[in-house]
Design a protein around this motif. Structure first.
Motif, mmCIF file in Angstrom:
data_model
loop_
_atom_site.group_PDB
_atom_site.id
_atom_site.type_symbol
_atom_site.label_atom_id
_atom_site.label_comp_id
_atom_site.label_asym_id
_atom_site.label_seq_id
_atom_site.Cartn_x
_atom_site.Cartn_y
_atom_site.Cartn_z
ATOM 1 N N ILE A 1 0.861 -1.185 0.000
ATOM 2 C CA ILE A 1 0.000 0.000 0.000
ATOM 3 C C ILE A 1 0.895 1.232 0.000
ATOM 4 C CG2 ILE A 1 -1.801 1.298 1.192
ATOM 5 C CD1 ILE A 1 -2.739 -1.308 2.453
ATOM 6 N N THR A 2 0.874 1.961 -1.108
ATOM 7 C CA THR A 2 1.617 3.219 -1.157
ATOM 8 C C THR A 2 0.751 4.319 -0.546
ATOM 9 O OG1 THR A 2 0.801 3.963 -3.314
ATOM 10 C CG2 THR A 2 2.699 2.451 -3.315
ATOM 11 N N GLY A 3 1.402 5.371 -0.072
ATOM 12 C CA GLY A 3 0.645 6.395 0.645
ATOM 13 C C GLY A 3 0.063 5.838 1.932
ATOM 14 N N GLY A 4 0.791 4.908 2.512
ATOM 15 C CA GLY A 4 0.271 4.167 3.652
ATOM 16 C C GLY A 4 0.069 4.976 4.914
ATOM 17 N N ALA A 5 0.668 6.169 4.982
ATOM 18 C CA ALA A 5 0.479 7.013 6.162
ATOM 19 C C ALA A 5 -0.746 7.902 6.031
ATOM 20 C CB ALA A 5 1.719 7.886 6.397
ATOM 21 N N GLY A 6 -1.385 7.893 4.858
ATOM 22 C CA GLY A 6 -2.571 8.718 4.639
ATOM 23 C C GLY A 6 -3.836 8.032 5.126
ATOM 24 N N GLY A 7 -4.930 8.767 5.090
ATOM 25 C CA GLY A 7 -6.192 8.251 5.607
ATOM 26 C C GLY A 7 -6.719 7.047 4.861
ATOM 27 N N MET A 8 -6.716 7.103 3.536
ATOM 28 C CA MET A 8 -7.199 5.957 2.759
ATOM 29 C C MET A 8 -6.237 4.782 2.849
ATOM 30 S SD MET A 8 -9.145 7.060 -0.743
ATOM 31 C CE MET A 8 -8.045 8.378 -1.250
ATOM 32 N N GLY A 9 -4.938 5.066 2.788
ATOM 33 C CA GLY A 9 -3.957 4.002 2.845
ATOM 34 C C GLY A 9 -4.013 3.233 4.155
ATOM 35 N N ARG B 11 6.748 10.039 4.580
ATOM 36 C CA ARG B 11 6.697 10.697 5.892
ATOM 37 C C ARG B 11 6.983 9.659 6.968
ATOM 38 N NH1 ARG B 11 0.733 12.937 5.237
ATOM 39 N NH2 ARG B 11 0.565 10.789 4.469
ATOM 40 N N GLN B 12 8.246 9.560 7.374
ATOM 41 C CA GLN B 12 8.672 8.474 8.256
ATOM 42 C C GLN B 12 7.942 8.491 9.590
ATOM 43 O OE1 GLN B 12 11.076 5.983 7.314
ATOM 44 N NE2 GLN B 12 10.017 5.028 9.026
ATOM 45 N N ASP B 13 7.764 9.671 10.184
ATOM 46 C CA ASP B 13 7.110 9.731 11.487
ATOM 47 C C ASP B 13 5.666 9.254 11.408
ATOM 48 O OD1 ASP B 13 6.544 11.963 9.920
ATOM 49 O OD2 ASP B 13 6.285 13.307 11.638
ATOM 50 N N ARG B 14 4.944 9.708 10.380
ATOM 51 C CA ARG B 14 3.560 9.291 10.200
ATOM 52 C C ARG B 14 3.490 7.801 9.857
ATOM 53 N NH1 ARG B 14 0.063 13.409 8.626
ATOM 54 N NH2 ARG B 14 -1.510 11.762 8.520
ATOM 55 N N LEU B 15 4.415 7.348 9.046
ATOM 56 C CA LEU B 15 4.456 5.944 8.657
ATOM 57 C C LEU B 15 4.654 5.050 9.872
ATOM 58 C CD1 LEU B 15 4.483 3.984 6.223
ATOM 59 C CD2 LEU B 15 6.953 4.367 6.068
ATOM 60 N N ASP B 16 5.582 5.421 10.726
ATOM 61 C CA ASP B 16 5.834 4.644 11.943
ATOM 62 C C ASP B 16 4.613 4.643 12.854
ATOM 63 O OD1 ASP B 16 8.411 4.109 11.096
ATOM 64 O OD2 ASP B 16 9.323 5.717 12.263
ATOM 65 N N ALA B 17 3.943 5.778 12.954
ATOM 66 C CA ALA B 17 2.768 5.879 13.819
ATOM 67 C C ALA B 17 1.645 4.974 13.327
ATOM 68 C CB ALA B 17 2.297 7.328 13.897
ATOM 69 N N VAL B 18 1.414 4.971 12.014
ATOM 70 C CA VAL B 18 0.363 4.125 11.447
ATOM 71 C C VAL B 18 0.719 2.653 11.633
ATOM 72 C CG1 VAL B 18 -0.745 3.403 9.288
ATOM 73 C CG2 VAL B 18 -0.471 5.834 9.801
ATOM 74 N N ALA B 19 1.962 2.296 11.373
ATOM 75 C CA ALA B 19 2.389 0.907 11.519
ATOM 76 C C ALA B 19 2.179 0.420 12.947
ATOM 77 C CB ALA B 19 3.854 0.766 11.120
ATOM 78 N N CYS B 20 2.470 1.276 13.918
ATOM 79 C CA CYS B 20 2.283 0.902 15.332
ATOM 80 C C CYS B 20 0.811 0.777 15.693
ATOM 81 C CB CYS B 20 2.946 1.936 16.239
ATOM 82 S SG CYS B 20 4.744 1.883 16.222
ATOM 83 N N ALA B 21 -0.028 1.578 15.033
ATOM 84 C CA ALA B 21 -1.459 1.587 15.351
ATOM 85 C C ALA B 21 -2.193 0.384 14.773
ATOM 86 C CB ALA B 21 -2.095 2.879 14.843
#
Length: 277
Positions: free
Chosen positions: A7-15, A34-44
């Motif tokens: 999933i590209t754009g994985g830190a976004g709302g749809m991703g 966006r590494q910080d957002r990406l890490d946050a989504v992955a953890c969530a």
């Protein structure tokens, strides 16, 4: 080995919403810049096998690295390409390169890498359904395959027909028209490899990026639509996940407009206005 969905754009709302859906049955590789957002989504994403990869989709080498990482995890079952930027996020060249060249890079890597039965779902936009045909430089779209610089020059020249302050908006519509064109025009080529390719054109979706356009006309269009509200990321996630799944095995070479009836409403109003003029 696991079946993998990129999933590209994985830190976004749809991703991120789509990762929550497909992650119940697949390993997920999330890509974003966006590494910080990406890490946050992955953890969530609790209970999901997720790998986060920092990747700029406009960088071909980075995209190849993304696919190499995914292939090392398992068979690539699908790619859901949500990465993109809106008109308020940058100048016309940035919008065009991210949305159009980024789509080409991800799809061509998928074509080279994925095996029989895999699918890619590209996110276009209702904007691709609203631009007049005479403003879509589709005769120059094939340049993207052979000469990126010439392609970009032709696309930006097409945007230069309006004053500079409106060019990012035109670049967005043209770039998403390219996504829609690519997803239909390349379906036979992909099919020869046993691959499916589809695009989905969302309307105004209740995400951080979507809301950036609220004051740029999207809010008014939503209010006047057949379904007068913003779309939910979860609604788009279910649609994207279905298109990427084996349940949609007969679906390829087409675009699905999911905009709450905005385009249909606008066309009908224009027809009535012309009739009454």
């Amino acid at each position: 080995m696991s079946d993998v969905v990129i999933i590209t754009g994985g830190a976004g709302g749809m991703g991120s919403a789509t990762a929550q859906v497909v992650g119940t049955s697949h390993a997920v590789v999330l890509c974003d810049v966006r590494q910080d957002r990406l890490d946050a989504v992955a953890c969530a994403l609790k209970g999901i096998d997720v790998t986060a990869v920092n990747c700029d989709v406009t960088d071909r080498a980075a995209v190849d690295g993304l696919f190499a990482t995914a292939s090392g995890i398992g068979r690539i079952a699908a790619v859901i390409h949500t990465a993109g930027v809106s008109p308020t996020m940058g100048a016309a060249d940035y919008v065009m390169r991210t949305n159009a060249v980024g789509t080409l890079n991800v799809n061509e890597a998928f074509h080279r890498t994925a095996g029989d039965g895999a699918a890619i779902v590209n996110v276009a936009s209702m904007a691709a359904h609203m631009l007049p045909d005479e403003m879509v430089p589709d005769q120059h779209f094939p340049l993207a395959f052979t000469d990126e610089d010439a392609f970009m020059a032709a696309m930006l020249a097409a945007c230069a027909v309006v004053p500079e302050e409106f060019r990012s908006g035109i670049a967005y519509a043209v770039s998403k028209s390219f996504v829609k064109w690519y997803s239909t025009s390349q379906s036979e080529r992909f099919g020869r490899n046993g691959l499916r390719i589809v695009s989905v054109s969302p309307g105004s979706i209740e995400t951080e990026m979507g809301r950036l356009e609220a004051d740029a006309g999207a809010g008014a269009m939503v209010a006047d639509a057949a379904v007068p509200r913003w779309g939910k990321p979860e609604e788009m996630a279910d649609l994207l996940a279905f298109c990427a799944s084996s349940r949609a095995g007969y679906l390829t070479g087409t675009d699905i407009l999911s905009d709450g009836g905005v385009v249909a409403s606008m066309r009908e109003r224009a027809r009535i206005a012309a009739q009454n003029a």
